[in-house]
Scaffold this motif. Structure first.
Motif, short mmCIF file in Angstrom:
data_model
loop_
_atom_site.label_atom_id
_atom_site.label_comp_id
_atom_site.label_asym_id
_atom_site.label_seq_id
_atom_site.Cartn_x
_atom_site.Cartn_y
_atom_site.Cartn_z
N GLU A 1 1.95 -4.24 6.56
CA GLU A 1 1.52 -4.99 5.61
C GLU A 1 1.13 -4.61 4.41
O GLU A 1 1.37 -5.25 3.32
CB GLU A 1 0.15 -5.48 6.01
CG GLU A 1 0.19 -6.48 7.41
CD GLU A 1 0.50 -7.91 7.08
OE1 GLU A 1 0.44 -8.37 5.89
OE2 GLU A 1 1.13 -8.49 8.12
N ASP B 1 4.89 -6.78 -3.65
CA ASP B 1 4.13 -7.91 -4.41
C ASP B 1 3.34 -7.54 -5.82
O ASP B 1 3.69 -7.96 -6.96
CB ASP B 1 3.21 -8.87 -3.69
CG ASP B 1 3.07 -10.21 -4.20
OD1 ASP B 1 4.21 -10.68 -4.63
OD2 ASP B 1 1.89 -10.80 -3.89
N SER C 1 -2.94 -2.28 4.23
CA SER C 1 -3.58 -3.58 4.17
C SER C 1 -4.76 -3.30 5.05
O SER C 1 -5.05 -2.52 5.89
CB SER C 1 -2.87 -4.80 4.79
OG SER C 1 -3.29 -5.76 5.15
N GLU D 1 3.26 -2.24 2.88
CA GLU D 1 4.42 -2.11 2.20
C GLU D 1 4.65 -3.60 1.49
O GLU D 1 5.05 -3.74 0.32
CB GLU D 1 5.48 -1.93 3.19
CG GLU D 1 5.21 -0.55 3.61
CD GLU D 1 6.44 -0.20 4.58
OE1 GLU D 1 7.14 -0.90 5.17
OE2 GLU D 1 6.36 1.02 5.08
N SER D 2 4.31 -4.65 2.10
CA SER D 2 4.47 -6.11 1.45
C SER D 2 3.71 -6.30 0.36
O SER D 2 4.06 -6.68 -0.88
CB SER D 2 4.26 -7.26 2.66
OG SER D 2 4.37 -8.31 1.95
#
Length: 298
Positions: A153, A160, A4, A155-156
């Motif tokens: 971040e 998604d 991110s 990985e999230s």
């Protein structure tokens, strides 16, 4: 794994009685942008610190804040003897020109407020030279912390993006299965309608003529290439998300999302089937979500 562009890192240290604190924040940006806030005494290090930051990141908007606190001994100002004696000599000269009946009292504490009397214990260049190495070390530490947060971040974001990718693939497979059925349905509907019309005129249409018309329709509405490219783009999307280097991929993902949207628009323009149209509307909505998410990918 993707990273991110949102993160935070900080570090603090002390050298020769001077305490330094550095904070580093990053936000979305298509390009590299750095804003550095620091005390005037060490402002000459701004270019060096920005260069060091640029070597460790690729893109994003970065705000670096540096605070410096001196110990009491370091903060104490030095009295400039030459300056204060010059002021006293000047006052004595003025005193001799005044009537002796008027006494003149020189308050040395008041002289301390005059320009040049009080000077820093160390000049800015000395302070800057001492701060250079420790600040570069603190910056490295802050970058490590910031990147750790950016990886988490990321990985999230990856989870998604993969969810949206899976949904697009599922609907694309539905469209692929439906596309072959649409041609057969068109043939049956066309044959039924033509037979009805020709029955009234007591005429007949040969199967070859019907097949020719169906072939023209099939060629005009053929979406097999678009489906193949869409599936290929989705495979590439997964590969980019899970690549094992630290190279920035945000712009590549954004371009890939544009290509997916172009294929979806082409399929929508070629197909006259309601089920395919509904599926493509959902696909385009999912692509828009991907486009939003990749704006935060480095």
């Amino acid at each position: 794994m993707i990273r991110s562009m949102t993160g935070f890192g900080d570090a603090a240290g002390e050298i020769d009685g001077v305490h330094y604190a550095l904070e580093l924040r990053s936000l979305n940006n298509k390009y590299f942008k750095a804003t550095i806030r620091m005390p005037e005494q060490i402002a000459g290090l701004e270019a060096e610190l920005e260069s060091a930051l640029r070597k460790s990141v690729h893109r994003g908007s970065f705000t670096m804040t540096i605070k410096m606190r001196l110990s009491d001994a370091k903060a104490a100002s030095r009295v400039n003897d030459e300056a204060i004696l010059a002021y006293v000599d000047h006052l004595e000269t003025i005193k001799t020109k005044i009537d002796d009946s008027n006494s003149v009292h020189i308050d040395l504490t008041q002289l301390l407020a005059l320009p040049g009397v009080l000077q820093p214990a160390e000049d800015d260049e000395t302070i800057m030279n001492k701060a250079r190495e420790i600040l570069k070390g603190l910056l490295k530490e802050a970058i490590v912390k910031m990147n750790q947060m950016r990886v988490i971040e990321g990985e999230s974001l990856a989870a998604d993006l993969m969810k949206h990718r899976g949904a697009i693939l599922e609907r694309t497979q539905q469209v692929k299965a439906r596309a072959s059925v649409v041609i057969e349905e068109y043939h049956d509907k066309l044959k039924s309608r033509v037979n009805q019309l020709m029955a009234r005129a007591e005429l007949a249409v040969g199967e070859a003529d019907l097949m020719k018309e169906v072939a023209v329709y099939a060629d005009r509405s053929d979406i097999s290439e678009e489906i193949t490219r869409t599936i290929g783009h989705l495979e590439q999307l997964e590969q980019i998300i899970y690549r094992d280097d630290a190279e920035p991929v945000g712009r590549t993902l954004d371009f890939l999302a544009q290509e997916l949207l172009r294929e979806a628009n082409t399929i929508a323009s070629k197909s006259n089937d309601a089920e395919i149209s509904r599926a493509i509307v959902e696909v385009k909505s999912l692509i828009d979500r991907i486009k939003e998410q990749v704006q935060n990918v480095e």
